[in-house]
Design a protein around this motif. Sequence first.
Motif, mmCIF file in Angstrom:
data_model
loop_
_atom_site.group_PDB
_atom_site.id
_atom_site.type_symbol
_atom_site.label_atom_id
_atom_site.label_comp_id
_atom_site.label_asym_id
_atom_site.label_seq_id
_atom_site.Cartn_x
_atom_site.Cartn_y
_atom_site.Cartn_z
ATOM 1 N N SER A 183 50.852 16.237 29.192
ATOM 2 C CA SER A 183 49.649 16.305 28.357
ATOM 3 C C SER A 183 48.428 15.892 29.164
ATOM 4 O O SER A 183 48.532 15.198 30.178
ATOM 5 C CB SER A 183 49.781 15.419 27.110
ATOM 6 O OG SER A 183 49.978 14.056 27.467
ATOM 7 N N ILE A 184 47.287 16.351 28.692
ATOM 8 C CA ILE A 184 45.990 15.968 29.246
ATOM 9 C C ILE A 184 45.228 15.208 28.168
ATOM 10 O O ILE A 184 45.225 15.591 27.008
ATOM 11 C CB ILE A 184 45.180 17.212 29.673
ATOM 12 C CG1 ILE A 184 45.828 17.883 30.889
ATOM 13 C CG2 ILE A 184 43.733 16.845 30.002
ATOM 14 C CD1 ILE A 184 45.132 19.168 31.320
ATOM 15 N N SER A 185 44.580 14.120 28.572
ATOM 16 C CA SER A 185 43.787 13.318 27.631
ATOM 17 C C SER A 185 42.326 13.279 28.072
ATOM 18 O O SER A 185 41.923 12.422 28.872
ATOM 19 C CB SER A 185 44.337 11.889 27.539
ATOM 20 O OG SER A 185 45.492 11.838 26.745
ATOM 21 N N PRO A 186 41.526 14.206 27.567
ATOM 22 C CA PRO A 186 40.107 14.184 27.928
ATOM 23 C C PRO A 186 39.332 13.108 27.160
ATOM 24 O O PRO A 186 39.693 12.727 26.043
ATOM 25 C CB PRO A 186 39.614 15.573 27.507
ATOM 26 C CG PRO A 186 40.843 16.362 27.159
ATOM 27 C CD PRO A 186 41.864 15.356 26.740
ATOM 28 N N THR A 246 54.415 13.157 31.494
ATOM 29 C CA THR A 246 53.294 12.306 31.889
ATOM 30 C C THR A 246 52.007 12.761 31.222
ATOM 31 O O THR A 246 51.785 13.953 31.019
ATOM 32 C CB THR A 246 53.111 12.330 33.422
ATOM 33 O OG1 THR A 246 54.338 11.971 34.053
ATOM 34 C CG2 THR A 246 52.033 11.356 33.863
ATOM 35 N N ASP A 247 51.164 11.796 30.894
ATOM 36 C CA ASP A 247 49.834 12.078 30.347
ATOM 37 C C ASP A 247 48.799 11.871 31.440
ATOM 38 O O ASP A 247 48.878 10.907 32.213
ATOM 39 C CB ASP A 247 49.533 11.149 29.172
ATOM 40 C CG ASP A 247 48.160 11.401 28.570
ATOM 41 O OD1 ASP A 247 47.917 12.530 28.105
ATOM 42 O OD2 ASP A 247 47.327 10.468 28.584
ATOM 43 N N PHE A 248 47.825 12.773 31.501
ATOM 44 C CA PHE A 248 46.808 12.722 32.542
ATOM 45 C C PHE A 248 45.423 12.578 31.925
ATOM 46 O O PHE A 248 44.856 13.552 31.429
ATOM 47 C CB PHE A 248 46.874 13.988 33.405
ATOM 48 C CG PHE A 248 48.107 14.076 34.249
ATOM 49 C CD1 PHE A 248 48.099 13.634 35.558
ATOM 50 C CD2 PHE A 248 49.287 14.557 33.705
ATOM 51 C CE1 PHE A 248 49.244 13.685 36.329
ATOM 52 C CE2 PHE A 248 50.444 14.608 34.460
ATOM 53 C CZ PHE A 248 50.428 14.173 35.784
ATOM 54 N N PRO A 249 44.857 11.361 31.936
ATOM 55 C CA PRO A 249 43.477 11.200 31.461
ATOM 56 C C PRO A 249 42.506 11.916 32.388
ATOM 57 O O PRO A 249 42.675 11.906 33.609
ATOM 58 C CB PRO A 249 43.246 9.684 31.516
ATOM 59 C CG PRO A 249 44.614 9.080 31.565
ATOM 60 C CD PRO A 249 45.459 10.074 32.316
ATOM 61 N N GLY A 252 36.242 10.377 33.078
ATOM 62 C CA GLY A 252 35.077 9.733 33.684
ATOM 63 C C GLY A 252 35.193 8.232 33.761
ATOM 64 O O GLY A 252 34.183 7.521 33.754
ATOM 65 N N GLY A 253 36.431 7.730 33.820
ATOM 66 C CA GLY A 253 36.654 6.290 33.921
ATOM 67 C C GLY A 253 36.732 5.550 32.602
ATOM 68 O O GLY A 253 36.806 4.322 32.584
ATOM 69 N N PHE A 254 36.734 6.275 31.477
ATOM 70 C CA PHE A 254 36.612 5.627 30.164
ATOM 71 C C PHE A 254 37.736 4.620 29.899
ATOM 72 O O PHE A 254 37.488 3.484 29.507
ATOM 73 C CB PHE A 254 36.583 6.675 29.057
ATOM 74 C CG PHE A 254 36.168 6.136 27.717
ATOM 75 C CD1 PHE A 254 34.857 6.263 27.284
ATOM 76 C CD2 PHE A 254 37.074 5.493 26.884
ATOM 77 C CE1 PHE A 254 34.454 5.752 26.056
ATOM 78 C CE2 PHE A 254 36.687 4.984 25.660
ATOM 79 C CZ PHE A 254 35.369 5.118 25.246
#
Length: 259
Positions: A183-186, A246-249, A252-254
């Motif tokens: 997954s991606i976590s924007p 795996t999750d990938f944030p 921008g450093g949040f």
Amino acid sequence: MASYDYNGKTVLVTGGGSGIGEALSIAFAANGATVHILDSNKDAAMNVAEKITKSEGRAHLHSCDVSNQEDVKRVFAGIAEKSNLDVLINNAGIAHVGNLENTSEKDMDRLYAVNIKGVYNCMQAAISKMKAQKSGVILNMASIASSIGIADRFAYSMTKGAVLTMTYSVARDYIDFGIRCNSISPARVHTPFVDGFISKNYPGKEAEMFGKLSKTQPIGRMGKPKEVANLALYLCSDEAAFVTGTDFPIDGGFIKLKQ
């Protein structure tokens, strides 16, 4: 734009008619994939498909309500009859602003239907074909709200937390079938949705609010849809064959710097 070889690959993108979904559809097509754009807004999907075909890419559009299991099964079965299901990107989702007290039952049901059931419907419709192929990649669009508290995002956070844990579960259950799931976590990404939200809620103060929302990311700006698409291109590629569960944030450093 990142460059990966998707020639001969079939990629399904839900919510592919706008925002991040549009960027995903265009990026995968530009890298050789045949892209199937699934969206409840047929006109939006058609617009993206036309952009792709005008650039000599391959795209098909499907009017599909991801919350409707029969609709999803119909669309996926039609695609699976003609090709493998190499990549599924569960991008379709809706938002809601509100805490526990001002989140109605109707709000909860609406978000559950799209953000949770929609992801479940699409993964379930794809998994048997991927098992038969002994290959496949599923990429779910989660959110920073999946893993940290965000003010006034009660229902949205609930649904995105479910997306994250569904990702982990599917990755574990189907690893022996050659299927990867990540997954991606924007964090906040600049899309037409953001512009619409600002203009609706802060008329006359659009520039001021845009600046404030941009600065909520430590890096000082919102993300770009194409940046999310570039990460997706890697995660769904053969170069990422060792990456699953795996999750990938992309934030921008949040998550790490804001606390």
